[in-house]
Write a protein that holds these residues in place. Structure first.
Motif, PDB file in Angstrom:
ATOM      1  N   GLN A  37       9.267   8.273  10.210  1.00  0.00           N
ATOM      2  CA  GLN A  37       9.219   6.964   9.552  1.00  0.00           C
ATOM      3  C   GLN A  37       7.673   6.818   9.631  1.00  0.00           C
ATOM      4  N   ILE A  38       7.133   6.297   8.312  1.00  0.00           N
ATOM      5  CA  ILE A  38       5.931   6.118   8.301  1.00  0.00           C
ATOM      6  C   ILE A  38       5.403   4.724   9.121  1.00  0.00           C
ATOM      7  N   LYS A  48       1.003  -1.234   0.087  1.00  0.00           N
ATOM      8  CA  LYS A  48      -0.196   0.008  -0.127  1.00  0.00           C
ATOM      9  C   LYS A  48       0.840   1.285  -0.196  1.00  0.00           C
ATOM     10  N   HIS A  49       0.704   2.074  -0.947  1.00  0.00           N
ATOM     11  CA  HIS A  49       1.268   3.442  -1.044  1.00  0.00           C
ATOM     12  C   HIS A  49       0.517   4.625  -0.996  1.00  0.00           C
ATOM     13  N   ALA A  50       0.867   5.717  -0.730  1.00  0.00           N
ATOM     14  CA  ALA A  50       0.091   6.948  -0.262  1.00  0.00           C
ATOM     15  C   ALA A  50       0.699   7.958  -0.895  1.00  0.00           C
ATOM     16  N   ILE A  51       0.189   9.127  -1.411  1.00  0.00           N
ATOM     17  CA  ILE A  51       0.788  10.230  -1.731  1.00  0.00           C
ATOM     18  C   ILE A  51       0.031  11.366  -0.919  1.00  0.00           C
ATOM     19  N   ILE A  52       1.340  11.844  -0.173  1.00  0.00           N
ATOM     20  CA  ILE A  52       0.972  13.153   0.923  1.00  0.00           C
ATOM     21  C   ILE A  52       1.251  14.257   0.658  1.00  0.00           C
ATOM     22  N   TYR A  94       5.082  13.642  -1.500  1.00  0.00           N
ATOM     23  CA  TYR A  94       5.848  12.504  -0.957  1.00  0.00           C
ATOM     24  C   TYR A  94       4.835  11.256  -1.600  1.00  0.00           C
ATOM     25  N   ARG A  95       5.736  10.132  -1.975  1.00  0.00           N
ATOM     26  CA  ARG A  95       5.073   8.907  -2.301  1.00  0.00           C
ATOM     27  C   ARG A  95       5.580   7.948  -0.947  1.00  0.00           C
ATOM     28  N   VAL A  96       4.751   7.599  -0.006  1.00  0.00           N
ATOM     29  CA  VAL A  96       5.312   6.782   0.860  1.00  0.00           C
ATOM     30  C   VAL A  96       4.347   5.549   0.999  1.00  0.00           C
ATOM     31  N   ALA A  97       5.045   4.498   1.865  1.00  0.00           N
ATOM     32  CA  ALA A  97       4.578   3.098   2.252  1.00  0.00           C
ATOM     33  C   ALA A  97       5.059   2.934   3.364  1.00  0.00           C
ATOM     34  N   GLU A  98       4.316   2.011   4.060  1.00  0.00           N
ATOM     35  CA  GLU A  98       4.591   1.634   5.618  1.00  0.00           C
ATOM     36  C   GLU A  98       5.833   1.298   5.826  1.00  0.00           C
TER      37      GLU A  98
END
Length: 104
Positions: free
Chosen positions: A98-99, A2-6, A13-17
């Motif tokens: 850290q996500i 799962k990715h998110a764009i914040i 930023y494109r982030v993942a856990e």
């Protein structure tokens, strides 16, 4: 995965856990938990959800690992034949996070 764009600090930023990233300085101490509520998109293996412009009730939580300053950047100004020279240094402050979770 799962990715998110914040959006934070005027950047996306494109982030993942589990990701660690350097973002613009936040008013949070080391060890604090930060919640990002401006989530533009959540991308999963099966589906993707895009906001217009943000997704309602979607959040990304992160832990603050440290606050610091980046490497020094030298700014040099000069006007030829006038005797004008100026050197200035700048260190951009940052927050390392850290996500932890992506809630959508």
């Amino acid at each position: 995965m799962k990715h998110a764009i914040i959006v934070t600090g005027g950047k996306q930023y494109r982030v993942a856990e589990g990701d660690q990233l350097f973002i613009e300085k936040l008013e949070a101490a080391q060890g604090d938990e930060v919640v990002f509520d401006q989530v533009l998109a959540v991308i999963d293996d099966e589906n993707a959800v895009f906001g217009a412009p943000v997704i309602a009730n979607a959040t990304v939580t992160a832990n603050v690992l440290k606050n610091g300053k980046g490497a020094k950047v030298r700014v040099y100004k000069m006007k030829p034949k006038k005797g004008y020279r100026k050197t200035q240094g700048h260190r951009q402050p940052y927050t390392k996070v850290q996500i932890v979770t992506i809630n959508a």
